[in-house]
Enzyme design. Structure first.
Site, short mmCIF file in Angstrom:
data_model
loop_
_atom_site.label_atom_id
_atom_site.label_comp_id
_atom_site.label_asym_id
_atom_site.label_seq_id
_atom_site.Cartn_x
_atom_site.Cartn_y
_atom_site.Cartn_z
N CYS A 146 23.78 -48.13 -16.53
CA CYS A 146 24.08 -47.32 -15.35
C CYS A 146 23.16 -47.69 -14.19
O CYS A 146 21.97 -47.35 -14.19
CB CYS A 146 23.91 -45.84 -15.72
SG CYS A 146 24.14 -44.71 -14.34
N CYS A 149 21.87 -44.72 -12.16
CA CYS A 149 20.80 -43.98 -12.83
C CYS A 149 19.48 -44.73 -12.77
O CYS A 149 18.43 -44.14 -12.52
CB CYS A 149 21.14 -43.76 -14.31
SG CYS A 149 22.81 -43.18 -14.61
N ASP A 150 19.51 -46.02 -13.03
CA ASP A 150 18.27 -46.75 -13.31
C ASP A 150 17.89 -47.81 -12.28
O ASP A 150 16.80 -48.39 -12.37
CB ASP A 150 18.37 -47.42 -14.69
CG ASP A 150 18.52 -46.39 -15.80
OD1 ASP A 150 17.97 -45.28 -15.64
OD2 ASP A 150 19.18 -46.69 -16.81
#
Ligand SMILES: Cc1cc2nc3c(=O)[nH]c(=O)nc-3n(C[C@H](O)[C@H](O)[C@H](O)COP(=O)(O)OP(=O)(O)OC[C@H]3O[C@@H](n4cnc5c(N)ncnc54)[C@H](O)[C@@H]3O)c2cc1C
Length: 327
Positions: A146, A149-150
């Site tokens: 992701c 997300c990261d």
């Protein structure tokens, strides 16, 4: 179409409930909080992954209310505590088959049968894995599924993106906001992604491509250091330095247990309308099992909450109808 053999054998304890929630991730627990506060005493079955996918990540930094970020497992525990505080019953069990042909809906676990007047499905999805050595060990330590997300953790670093579809290119482009270089490794000599995305990716000076190549191992102790690459044309193998690996080779929604009883969308996710209604009245769905696009804790939670609100309305309307028809 898959066929669903309902509760194949054995006598099962029967449990009646007004609302059964499938899934112990952000969507399921959010649904449980709303339904419990409406005094439905919902039962939530967690499946095998308590806290859902979010619980597999060390740090969630984009869920509001936690300015310093929060560990994924800890967030799941807080969700559960909040749902239980209002009377939701959390059961560590998995549904293995369902019969949605009439109300009460019948749903089986290994040794129990739930008879539910309404159901919220939030069984989530799972990112497809490469299944190469090092992938599992280094997930959350440089291996990610992701970018949203990261990506932030890779500011000024070099990352490898695996995949050649729309989501791989979208994520590669997104990652250029943070990374100094993004290397897309693709097993073919051309991309499946849409032409516009391809144009943007080819025109981005931070993105480079390695063609006809697969990733055979992720190397590192505690953090990603290198990937092993194999050229499928020449069979040459080499180690390639990188700080992170983002794998975008598709997601699989957890819909197998519904055995063809619910309509799915063109991507294989549960088809819902804007009120979280599935093709069967009384069965609602929210979170990643019905969302191929956003795939975040906050969006999944929001969909779970909305599904519960709709389930509450559905049950209230049924009560009213019953009151009107009874003498
Ligand atoms: C490694 C990783 C890192 C991530 N990082 C972030 C991040 O930083 N920020 C962010 O916003 N998002 C992040 N995400 C995405 C986020 O975790 C998901 O969007 C979110 O968890 C989806 O919630 P969900 O409840 O819809 O489904 P899931 O989290 O997939 O939960 C599904 C639940 O259903 C249960 N279940 C499945 N089958 C059954 C069954 N037969 N019977 C009963 N229960 C069943 C499972 O056990 C699980 O509890 C990350 C995802 C991954 C994989």
């Amino acid at each position: 179409m898959e066929t669903n053999q309902y509760c194949p054998e054995g006598n099962r304890e029967q449990i009646q409930t007004r609302l059964l929630i499938l899934g112990g991730g952000p969507a399921g627990f959010s649904a449980a909080i709303y339904a419990a506060r409406a005094e439905l005493t919902p039962i939530l079955l967690t499946g095998t992954a308590l806290g859902g996918q979010a619980a597999t990540t060390d740090m969630i930094e984009n869920y509001p209310g936690f300015p310093e970020g929060i560990n994924g497992l800890e967030l799941g525990t807080l969700f559960q505590q909040q749902a239980e505080r209002f009377g939701a019953q959390v059961v560590y069990d998995s549904i293995t088959s369902v019969d949605f042909s009439e109300i009460p809906f019948r749903l089986c676990t290994y040794d129990k049968e739930y008879l539910a007047e309404s159901v919220v499905i939030s069984t989530g999805a799972r990112p497809n894995h490469l299944n190469v050595p090092g992938e599992t060990e280094l997930t959350g330590k440089g291996v990610s599924y992701c970018g949203t997300c990261d990506g932030w953790f890779f500011r000024g670093k070099h990352v490898v993106v695996v995949g050649g579809g729309d989501s791989a290119l979208e994520e590669a482009l997104f990652l250029t906001r943070y990374a100094s270089k993004v290397t897309v490794v693709h097993r073919r000599d051309s991309l499946r992604a849409g032409k516009l995305l391809q144009k943007r990716a080819f025109g981005n000076p931070k993105i480079e491509f390695i063609w006809n190549t697969v990733l055979t191992e992720i190397v590192g102790a505690g953090e990603v250091k290198q990937v092993a690459l194999k050229n499928l044309e020449t069979c040459d193998e080499r180690l390639f330095d990188t700080d992170g690996v983002f794998i975008f080779i598709g997601h699989t929604p957890n819909v197998g247990i519904f055995g063809g009883q619910l309509a799915l969308d063109e991507n294989g996710y549960i088809q819902i309308d804007r009120y979280m209604r599935t093709s069967i009245p009384g069965v609602f769905a929210g979170g990643e099992v019905a969302d191929h696009r956003y795939r975040q804790v906050i969006t999944s939670s929001g969909m779970g909450a909305a599904a519960a609100i709709e389930a509450i309305k559905f049950l209230e309307e049924k009560e009213t109808e019953k009151g009107e028809t009874e003498p």
